[in-house]
Enzyme design. Sequence first.
Site, PDB file in Angstrom:
ATOM      1  N   LYS A  25     -12.361   9.187  -7.070  1.00 61.97           N
ATOM      2  CA  LYS A  25     -11.477  10.314  -7.371  1.00 61.97           C
ATOM      3  C   LYS A  25     -12.014  11.639  -6.831  1.00 61.97           C
ATOM      4  O   LYS A  25     -11.261  12.443  -6.273  1.00 61.97           O
ATOM      5  CB  LYS A  25     -11.251  10.432  -8.874  1.00 61.97           C
ATOM      6  N   ASN A  45      -6.127  11.391  -7.877  1.00 59.48           N
ATOM      7  CA  ASN A  45      -5.891   9.966  -8.153  1.00 59.48           C
ATOM      8  C   ASN A  45      -4.606   9.425  -7.528  1.00 59.48           C
ATOM      9  O   ASN A  45      -4.197   8.313  -7.852  1.00 59.48           O
ATOM     10  CB  ASN A  45      -5.947   9.668  -9.654  1.00 59.48           C
ATOM     11  N   GLY A  78     -14.264  18.602 -23.836  1.00 59.92           N
ATOM     12  CA  GLY A  78     -14.641  17.755 -22.716  1.00 59.92           C
ATOM     13  C   GLY A  78     -14.153  18.327 -21.406  1.00 59.92           C
ATOM     14  O   GLY A  78     -12.950  18.530 -21.224  1.00 59.92           O
TER      15      GLY A  78
END
Length: 294
Positions: free
Chosen positions: A81, A102, A142
């Site tokens: 990716k 992607n 995250g």
Amino acid sequence: MSTAVPPPPLRIDGDTELIAHIGHPTHAFKAPLIYNPYFQSMGINAVVVPMACRAEHFPTFLRALFTLENVRGALITMPHKVNTVALLDVASPVVLVAGACNAVRRDALGRLVGDQFDGAGFVRGVQRKGLVLRGITALVIGSGGVGCAIAASLAGAGVRALRLVDANPAMAEQLRARLGLHHPDVEVVTGDRDPRGCELVVNATPLGMNEGDPLPLDVSLLSRDTFVGEVVMKASITPFLEAALARGCRIQVGADMLFEQIPAYLEFFGLPGTTPEVLRAGALALGEARPPGR
């Protein structure tokens, strides 16, 4: 006696278009078990084919792949990716913010065009559940590949502010800087894990994959009006989502993000669209309820 009409037999002929699913290893790939039943049921002359390509061969292989005139596009998964971005001729704003790609297709000028749909899948899912994103504040925990993509798509969907948190503060800061370049109107702060004042909270970390993992934040601070989303798919209701439900929050499970992004892929490749419900039904008919692996 059943009156269901069986799908037409799978046919691959000289007009069949290929969608490559490129990664390594490929044994966990689920995309063919979801896309191909859909193509077959709709009479679409296309097929998704797993292609196991090691990282050292990937740059040469990707360019060579798109010299084939019957290649409709490519699904890109780990470990490619990030490396795909440098191989593109045209990258979407989400790719530039996320630093990963992607999906790749060839445009009418022969250019390789790339996009990133992890975030689009998450955003489509929460919007279909009734959450209005424009003008809200979202906390994304995250700042890895998935977290970056979700943050980029939320910014593109018109959120007013983003709070970014990562175990590695430098990653959150780097994401903040990229968001500032492409979405200067979005207020972005880092390091604040407090969900109070946020209409949306997203766990974009692996926390919840393993038994005994800590929760990504202090759930006692969640308001019942906060929408809570998850990317972990080991269980439909993770400990974090279970805690959010106990607080009265609306939720989105991890698998929803992936089934929601497939219609976006289809649109990107110029193929007939569908709904996550149709895709789930086709996958379940084959005994395959899980979404495609990354």
